[in-house]
Scaffold this active site. Structure first.
Site, PDB file in Angstrom:
ATOM      1  N   LYS A 155       0.877  -1.219   0.003  1.00 54.89           N
ATOM      2  CA  LYS A 155       0.013   0.112   0.090  1.00 54.89           C
ATOM      3  C   LYS A 155       0.879   1.192  -0.123  1.00 54.89           C
ATOM      4  O   LYS A 155       0.697   2.339  -0.721  1.00 54.89           O
ATOM      5  CB  LYS A 155      -0.876  -0.085   1.207  1.00 54.89           C
ATOM      6  CG  LYS A 155      -1.928  -1.102   1.194  1.00 54.89           C
ATOM      7  CD  LYS A 155      -2.841  -1.033   2.374  1.00 54.89           C
ATOM      8  CE  LYS A 155      -2.198  -0.993   3.695  1.00 54.89           C
ATOM      9  NZ  LYS A 155      -1.549  -2.319   4.054  1.00 54.89           N
TER      10      LYS A 155
ATOM     11  N   ARG B 168      -9.546   0.693   8.588  1.00 54.28           N
ATOM     12  CA  ARG B 168      -9.312  -0.627   8.926  1.00 54.28           C
ATOM     13  C   ARG B 168     -10.229  -1.293   9.844  1.00 54.28           C
ATOM     14  O   ARG B 168      -9.927  -2.596  10.279  1.00 54.28           O
ATOM     15  CB  ARG B 168      -7.778  -0.705  10.020  1.00 54.28           C
ATOM     16  CG  ARG B 168      -6.765  -0.798   9.018  1.00 54.28           C
ATOM     17  CD  ARG B 168      -5.284  -0.733   9.930  1.00 54.28           C
ATOM     18  NE  ARG B 168      -4.202  -1.258   9.691  1.00 54.28           N
ATOM     19  CZ  ARG B 168      -2.968  -0.929   9.320  1.00 54.28           C
ATOM     20  NH1 ARG B 168      -3.215   0.168   8.698  1.00 54.28           N
ATOM     21  NH2 ARG B 168      -2.024  -1.526   9.126  1.00 54.28           N
TER      22      ARG B 168
ATOM     23  N   ARG C 143      11.511  -6.776   5.105  1.00 55.21           N
ATOM     24  CA  ARG C 143      11.436  -5.079   4.966  1.00 55.21           C
ATOM     25  C   ARG C 143      12.576  -4.544   5.931  1.00 55.21           C
ATOM     26  O   ARG C 143      12.538  -4.791   7.126  1.00 55.21           O
ATOM     27  CB  ARG C 143      10.238  -4.577   5.243  1.00 55.21           C
ATOM     28  CG  ARG C 143       9.843  -3.098   5.191  1.00 55.21           C
ATOM     29  CD  ARG C 143       8.599  -2.870   4.881  1.00 55.21           C
ATOM     30  NE  ARG C 143       7.692  -2.919   6.219  1.00 55.21           N
ATOM     31  CZ  ARG C 143       6.343  -2.866   6.126  1.00 55.21           C
ATOM     32  NH1 ARG C 143       5.650  -2.205   5.006  1.00 55.21           N
ATOM     33  NH2 ARG C 143       5.498  -3.238   6.986  1.00 55.21           N
TER      34      ARG C 143
ATOM     35  N   ARG D 212      11.314  -2.403  11.338  1.00 57.32           N
ATOM     36  CA  ARG D 212      10.281  -1.651  12.143  1.00 57.32           C
ATOM     37  C   ARG D 212       9.846  -2.772  13.352  1.00 57.32           C
ATOM     38  O   ARG D 212       9.944  -3.840  12.888  1.00 57.32           O
ATOM     39  CB  ARG D 212       8.805  -1.631  11.189  1.00 57.32           C
ATOM     40  CG  ARG D 212       8.823  -0.452  10.518  1.00 57.32           C
ATOM     41  CD  ARG D 212       7.495  -0.399   9.358  1.00 57.32           C
ATOM     42  NE  ARG D 212       6.218  -0.909  10.083  1.00 57.32           N
ATOM     43  CZ  ARG D 212       5.293  -0.736   9.597  1.00 57.32           C
ATOM     44  NH1 ARG D 212       4.988  -0.209   8.209  1.00 57.32           N
ATOM     45  NH2 ARG D 212       4.020  -1.264   9.740  1.00 57.32           N
TER      46      ARG D 212
ATOM     47  N   ARG E  43      -0.926  -9.367  13.406  1.00 59.61           N
ATOM     48  CA  ARG E  43      -1.181  -8.353  12.466  1.00 59.61           C
ATOM     49  C   ARG E  43      -2.116  -9.070  11.349  1.00 59.61           C
ATOM     50  O   ARG E  43      -3.311  -8.456  10.993  1.00 59.61           O
ATOM     51  CB  ARG E  43      -0.052  -7.555  11.726  1.00 59.61           C
ATOM     52  CG  ARG E  43       0.529  -6.696  12.641  1.00 59.61           C
ATOM     53  CD  ARG E  43       1.884  -6.149  12.103  1.00 59.61           C
ATOM     54  NE  ARG E  43       1.670  -5.281  11.054  1.00 59.61           N
ATOM     55  CZ  ARG E  43       2.738  -4.776  10.319  1.00 59.61           C
ATOM     56  NH1 ARG E  43       4.036  -5.373  10.306  1.00 59.61           N
ATOM     57  NH2 ARG E  43       2.423  -3.918   9.400  1.00 59.61           N
TER      58      ARG E  43
HETATM   59  P1  AMP Z   1       0.623   0.283   9.078  1.00 61.32           P
HETATM   60  O1  AMP Z   1       2.186   1.002   8.744  1.00 61.32           O
HETATM   61  O2  AMP Z   1      -0.228   0.707   7.974  1.00 61.32           O
HETATM   62  O3  AMP Z   1       1.201  -1.281   8.776  1.00 61.32           O
HETATM   63  O4  AMP Z   1       0.308   0.352  10.478  1.00 61.32           O
HETATM   64  C1  AMP Z   1       1.324   0.022  11.457  1.00 61.32           C
HETATM   65  C2  AMP Z   1       0.220  -0.112  12.600  1.00 61.32           C
HETATM   66  O5  AMP Z   1      -0.044   1.265  12.933  1.00 61.32           O
HETATM   67  C3  AMP Z   1      -0.864  -0.918  12.664  1.00 61.32           C
HETATM   68  O6  AMP Z   1      -0.475  -2.519  12.753  1.00 61.32           O
HETATM   69  C4  AMP Z   1      -1.749  -0.551  13.679  1.00 61.32           C
HETATM   70  O7  AMP Z   1      -1.321  -0.888  15.097  1.00 61.32           O
HETATM   71  C5  AMP Z   1      -1.491   1.148  13.722  1.00 61.32           C
HETATM   72  N1  AMP Z   1      -2.404   1.444  12.834  1.00 61.32           N
HETATM   73  C6  AMP Z   1      -2.276   1.999  11.376  1.00 61.32           C
HETATM   74  N2  AMP Z   1      -3.425   2.423  10.980  1.00 61.32           N
HETATM   75  C7  AMP Z   1      -4.488   2.253  11.786  1.00 61.32           C
HETATM   76  C8  AMP Z   1      -5.792   2.395  11.385  1.00 61.32           C
HETATM   77  N3  AMP Z   1      -6.535   2.721  10.349  1.00 61.32           N
HETATM   78  N4  AMP Z   1      -6.465   2.061  12.822  1.00 61.32           N
HETATM   79  C9  AMP Z   1      -5.919   1.548  13.759  1.00 61.32           C
HETATM   80  N5  AMP Z   1      -4.857   1.372  13.975  1.00 61.32           N
HETATM   81  C10 AMP Z   1      -3.999   1.629  12.763  1.00 61.32           C
END
Ligand code: AMP
Length: 239
Positions: free
Chosen positions: A29, A104, A147, A179, A190
């Protein structure tokens, strides 16, 4: 973080409007959002990036989000909803924007659908379109655990896209890190969170129409091309 386009868009005549990029962790994404940003000159709003920036600067939001993120769980809907809507209201986003990693949960989807349609201050004049990127589980595991990122957001992968010097960013020379939530154990969590909370969001937008699914297991440029073609179809169809 809201990442602004830095160069002139390649396709400035096409108005993509608001675009949701949906999919499991590791489908690409973030990479695709950056490509669309360059193509159309619209910003990427990544909730994960905004939350990580809050953790890095020690804000209260960052402190409440960190433990949940480190365990692969979602940050509460209210916090994320406010964060996203403030960004959308704050900026001049009439040409559109790419939401990366949001919504999400079904509660987040309901929130953004209503905010866009009902908030009198909403700058959004076109309906949302949703693109879901799909990649199989084994491939995602490889992508996530391989990654490596630099502090400025350049992304590498030790298996499929290694940096020239191991552990060093090709673009700016900074040290690459993993990360904390990219370990295999957290990835498994996740994915569980994705299946239980986010898969229903994808079904919600599939049922609404203005939705296309893209095979993410192709070279990056081909995925970008497929998304661009889908966006043109979605914006020209009468659905
Ligand atoms: P990402 O970088 O999009 O993979 O997001 C990393 C982490 O941030 C996720 O595993 C969640 O813990 C938190 N996070 C990101 N976007 C959201 C969202 N829309 N709602 C809730 N938690 C989020």
């Amino acid at each position: 973080m809201m990442t602004e386009p830095t160069t002139a868009p390649a396709d400035k005549d096409f108005l993509p409007g608001p675009v949701l990029l949906l999919g499991a962790p590791g489908v690409g994404k973030g990479t695709q959002a950056k490509a669309l940003m360059a193509a159309y000159g619209i910003p990427q709003i990544s909730t994960g990036d905004i939350l990580r920036a809050n953790i890095a600067n020690g804000s209260e939001l960052g402190r409440s989000a960190k433990a949940l993120m480190d365990q692969g769980q979602l940050v509460p809907d209210d916090l994320v909803n406010q964060m996203v809507w403030h960004k959308i209201l704050d900026e001049n986003l009439y040409r559109g924007f790419i939401l990366d990693g949001y919504p999400r949960t079904l509660a987040q989807a309901d929130y953004i659908d209503s905010a866009i349609n009902e908030d009198p201050k909403s700058p959004v004049r076109m309906p949302l379109v949703a693109i879901s990127i799909v990649v199989d589980y084994e491939q995602l595991l490889h992508r996530i655990t391989g990654r490596r990122i630099c502090p400025l957001g350049h992304i590498f992968n030790i298996y499929s896209n290694p940096s020239m010097a191991p552990g060093i960013c090709d673009v700016d020379g900074s040290v690459l890190v993993q990360r904390p939530d990219d370990s295999e154990a957290v990835f498994t969590e996740r994915m569980k969170t994705f299946e239980s909370q986010t898969a229903p969001v994808i079904e919600h937008y599939r049922k609404q129409g203005r939705f296309e699914e893209i095979d993410g297991d192709q070279p990056v440029e081909q995925v970008t091309g497929a998304i661009e073609a889908a966006l043109k179809r979605l914006r020209t169809s009468k659905r």
